[in-house]
Scaffold this motif. Sequence first.
Motif, PDB file in Angstrom:
ATOM      1  N   CYS C 195       0.826  -1.207   0.000  1.00 52.37           N
ATOM      2  CA  CYS C 195       0.000   0.000   0.000  1.00 52.37           C
ATOM      3  C   CYS C 195       0.862   1.261   0.000  1.00 52.37           C
ATOM      4  O   CYS C 195       1.220   1.776   1.063  1.00 52.37           O
ATOM      5  CB  CYS C 195      -0.897   0.012   1.238  1.00 52.37           C
ATOM      6  N   GLU C 439     -14.987   2.315   1.294  1.00 55.54           N
ATOM      7  CA  GLU C 439     -14.599   2.738  -0.060  1.00 55.54           C
ATOM      8  C   GLU C 439     -15.074   4.161  -0.337  1.00 55.54           C
ATOM      9  O   GLU C 439     -14.341   4.972  -0.879  1.00 55.54           O
ATOM     10  CB  GLU C 439     -15.212   1.792  -1.119  1.00 55.54           C
ATOM     11  N   ILE C 443     -11.545   5.663   1.425  1.00 51.09           N
ATOM     12  CA  ILE C 443     -10.584   5.420   0.343  1.00 51.09           C
ATOM     13  C   ILE C 443     -10.789   6.369  -0.837  1.00 51.09           C
ATOM     14  O   ILE C 443      -9.840   6.962  -1.339  1.00 51.09           O
ATOM     15  CB  ILE C 443     -10.667   3.958  -0.133  1.00 51.09           C
ATOM     16  N   ALA C 445     -11.369   6.016  -4.072  1.00 57.09           N
ATOM     17  CA  ALA C 445     -10.373   5.640  -5.084  1.00 57.09           C
ATOM     18  C   ALA C 445     -10.463   6.482  -6.353  1.00 57.09           C
ATOM     19  O   ALA C 445     -11.547   6.804  -6.834  1.00 57.09           O
ATOM     20  CB  ALA C 445     -10.559   4.163  -5.436  1.00 57.09           C
ATOM     21  N   ASP C 501      -4.307   8.064  -5.899  1.00 55.54           N
ATOM     22  CA  ASP C 501      -4.567   7.083  -4.842  1.00 55.54           C
ATOM     23  C   ASP C 501      -5.813   6.278  -5.194  1.00 55.54           C
ATOM     24  O   ASP C 501      -6.941   6.746  -5.019  1.00 55.54           O
ATOM     25  CB  ASP C 501      -4.746   7.825  -3.504  1.00 55.54           C
ATOM     26  N   GLY C 503      -6.314   3.552  -3.729  1.00 52.43           N
ATOM     27  CA  GLY C 503      -6.524   2.751  -2.531  1.00 52.43           C
ATOM     28  C   GLY C 503      -5.462   1.678  -2.376  1.00 52.43           C
ATOM     29  O   GLY C 503      -4.611   1.479  -3.238  1.00 52.43           O
TER      30      GLY C 503
END
Lengths: 157, 270, 714
Positions: C195, C439, C443, C445, C501, C503
């Motif tokens: 990560c 999410e 995150i 994403a 990013d 994630g």
Amino acid sequence: MDALNFVLNGQKVSYEGSANDRLLDVLRDEYDCKSVKCGCKEGECGACSVLIDGVLYNSCCVAMGAIADRSVVTMEGFRETERFAVLDKAFAEMSAVQCGFCIPGMVLAAEALLSANPHPDEEQIREGLSGNLCRCTGYNAIVKAVGNAAKEGNGLW
Amino acid sequence: MVRYTPVTLEEALRIRAEQDVVPYAGGTDLMVENRKGVTYLFLNRVSELQQISEDDTYVRIGSGVTFTQALKSPLVPDLMKEAVSHIAAPAIRNAGTFGGNLGNGSAKADSVLIEYVTDAKLRIASAAKERTVDVDAFYKGRKQLDLESDELIAEILIPKEGLDDYYYQKIGGRNALAISRVSFAGILNKEDGKIKRIAAAFGAVADTVLRYKEIEKMLIGKTAAEAGELKEAFIQKYADTMVLTRGRVSAEYRKSVCCNLLRDFLDQMI
Amino acid sequence: MEKISQSVVKKDHSPKMGGRSVYVADYNTAKNGDGILTGKILHSKVARARIRGVEVPTLPDGYYYVDAKDIPGDNNVNIVLDDMPVYCRDTVEYIGEAIGMVVGPDSKKVDRILSEIKVNYEELEPVLDLRTAKEAFFNYEYGHGDMDKAFAEADHVYEEEFETGYQEQTYLETQGMMAEPEEGGSMYVHGSMQCIYYVHGAVKRVLNCEPEGVHIFQDVTGGGFGGKEAFPSILATEVAVAAKKANAPVRCVFDRREDMEYTSKRHPSICRIRAAVKDGKVTALDCDVTFNAGAYSTLSAVVLQRGIIAAPGVYNVPNIHVTGRALKTNTSPCGAYRGFGAPQTFFAIEMMMDHIAQDLGVESLAFKEAHLAKQNDPTSTCGKYHFPVPVQDMINEVDKVCDYRKKKAEYSKPQTGRYRRGIGMSMIFHGAGFTGSGERDIIKAVTRLHKYADGRVEILASNGEIGQGVRTTFCKIVANELNLPLEKVFYDHPDTARVPDSGPTVASRSLMTVGELLRRASIKLREIWKDGEEQEVEERYRQPDFMIPFSLEKFEGDAYPTYAWAVNAIEVEVDTLTGVTKVLGAYGNFDVGTPMDYNIVMGQMEGGFLQGIGYSSIEKMDYDDKGRIRNNSFSDYLIPTTKDVPNMQCMLHVEKFPDGPYGAKGAGELPLVGVPGAYLEAVEQALGGCKKHKLNHVPFTAEDTLKELMKEAE
């Protein structure tokens, strides 16, 4: 004391260091053979496998003094061979390479196995690779790949 | 830095006598131990130590013979082959030697168990003299060997007689790359319906391989029926006598495996 | 097979096969003139102590001792909470905790200096027993229905406790990280990790700099399995602080023993389950879950969440109450490991259901089948199984392959003789992606596709190749959608300086979640495609509309958009003289939706399945009364070899997920999760069933088996 002579991947080399030094470290640090991986330094994983005079050894369990005048082959040398090409194709077709860390050692173990026994059955393949740990694949794809290579490379070994 | 890589036994023994060296055979134990400041005496080029031969009485295995080499030899008894075939994995068997297995002094050494159960002798050499010692006398205690600083193990002498009637079992943590947690070997020869010879050895349970010749005598000369009656008392005697060292795997477990295998050995062989 | 599922040569095959891939340990060292210093950690030797002082010998030129005083920013490794220090504060809380680091050009000298350092410990009483540990990092509770009524009306009430041990990820490449100060003052950190943005956040905070002041690159990574989710953030901050102080590149690569003892592992657990049964059906489940978090909280919150959500298993039980806690002990912090808390709880519920069935005298599989959740049924958290639940079909498929029902009946007859057989089956799900609204809320994403003028397309995302094939499958999705040859699409190892990013590489999310973003981005790019032009498109995460919002306070709603499913059968033969158990056959049926590449998915299934068998049987790790891990080497902690499970057969059942790319769901973790239940049920049957031997813990070793048999003799 004279330098210690041995053959590395077909080239004559002289090692000036201590006879006690570990072949694994010397191959990586002095001769830039970075395909030789250190997984445990205890002979328990096979990631550092090399061939010495065609026989499989864990290079972490070999002191330099033991290889005087002998011939060492690592993946750096083996990958130039026709046999490698056959194994390469077989491993690719099975997607048998995941993280890759065990692979150079695993492939040299396969080479040692096929050299001794060009037509192994599954049990013999599993025996031949039994000192090489892989945590990714569960081994099935690797075992099949080696079996396929043996068939494809008929006559090479 | 000096380097000792003799090619003859004579040269090796001379160095051994004159220098403070650690004999290096296959390296598989020494390199893991990774002792600092020692000088190795590399024995891997001494071809005299790498021979397997036989005479009328013994199979003679050179101390420098590797396990892989032994597995290929028609001279090496099946019992020994079975035991060494379970050692670790090919790369270790390619490097590991009979002499190294002895010299490391571990009770987990798989070939040493067979040497115990077969009453093997060791030929020990030095520049000055040569002697022969029984394997069980060679082990004086935990990692304590009857080996002087000028001596090398030269040969293992395994008596050929009666080795076909054997029982062997190794318990490792998994099917390959496994150090013995318990190992057991037994030999039982019969003649004229009576037990002529019985030997039972246990590996990986104590400081040395265990074998109790006094207890074995209980069954010698007995018929199958007599031995069958004595069986439980015989096993109990072992259970009472064996003292196991502690380990990752409990002594209780290892002891019960020992007794179970001993019983199975008797059931199958008497 | 669909076109997308057809296997290709993996993008990373060739360099890995030929040993050309550069892992972090493979960069040349200072000895070879490349100026990389070796860093080695001064680990605490005691489980709990106040540090009175550290005596460092006079250091030769070019050598440094680094500790908390050298940290420019916060002495906190940002994971979930802020309790884990980079280098210890005034106390150490576990054996192995980093007190400092010695850095220098010659690794042997570094070792020597390390051995000469004297740490003055004021030892404190450590907490080591999970059963008496009191300090909870996290406490959760949820449920629905009327528990009191269900238990009051029950015909039978069952109560049992189940226990699981550590599991070490045992990636073949140990943890390793390198930090290099760059011109202009920024810090470049690279190494073995899952990560990059987690590491980025952690290093930035510790160095107290702007986001641009740090950039993180994932080197070729030799396996992760969760073990390189959080721990790399810790090691990265440690080397970054050292590199800052030495003003030179510093690399720290763990040796195997360090890695096994001091890095994160799977949480040991105790699960207690009470079940109410009426008219042959389970009417209520009360599950109490305790995880051993270790000394710092790291990822325990999220691991525990996933674990407790799975506690009632794949069954539809009307009344549910679940409590869970992660307790502090003075041991190595536990963390992420393939399955993430769920293997522990699924093990408990699968064994519980089996034991209830045996007690009721009904066939265990039929009993489980009668309780299976179906599409539109509520989940444990009052969400909904929005999509078909294929478990019954999958059971039948496994039965067909291994003759499960017949063998189960046969082995239930009394067995005598040295070798005895048993077979067991488990059924589990794996919630795909992050738990709850992670999410959407955390995150968020973002991915991009960059098209070069020559028509090649580069994927810009932060998901790391760790062997699972993401460099290949991502490219396959994009190539397929853009109708390009696979060679035209590439995905390099991510660098935070270049990629958005998207994630972390965790939670079986990369392919399902990020893969879908890439598919949608590809459509966007296709629509604006102009030959000969450089173009870029971006795509952001959108939560599927159908989801019932999840509340983490109440544990209510859809914890996951969909589920991957697994049915496993394991057949064993027990040697009653030695306790050694041989796996005669292991059969895994996995639904991960549409496989993005058949071989890659099978490789994941087989690898995970074997890890699960190891977890259940031979992988035993424990600590002693001082808190020291005893099984710290490859000879003491055994993982399966080629010879341990030669007959392992995996198959795929496809139940497509409309919101995953071409119907794909999360895959990576699924194959490990269900193994313990199937394995132990099989061993228990071989020993004569739960009325004779009620088994309740994994790993269940040869020694455990023999102990059970010895009870019989007494």
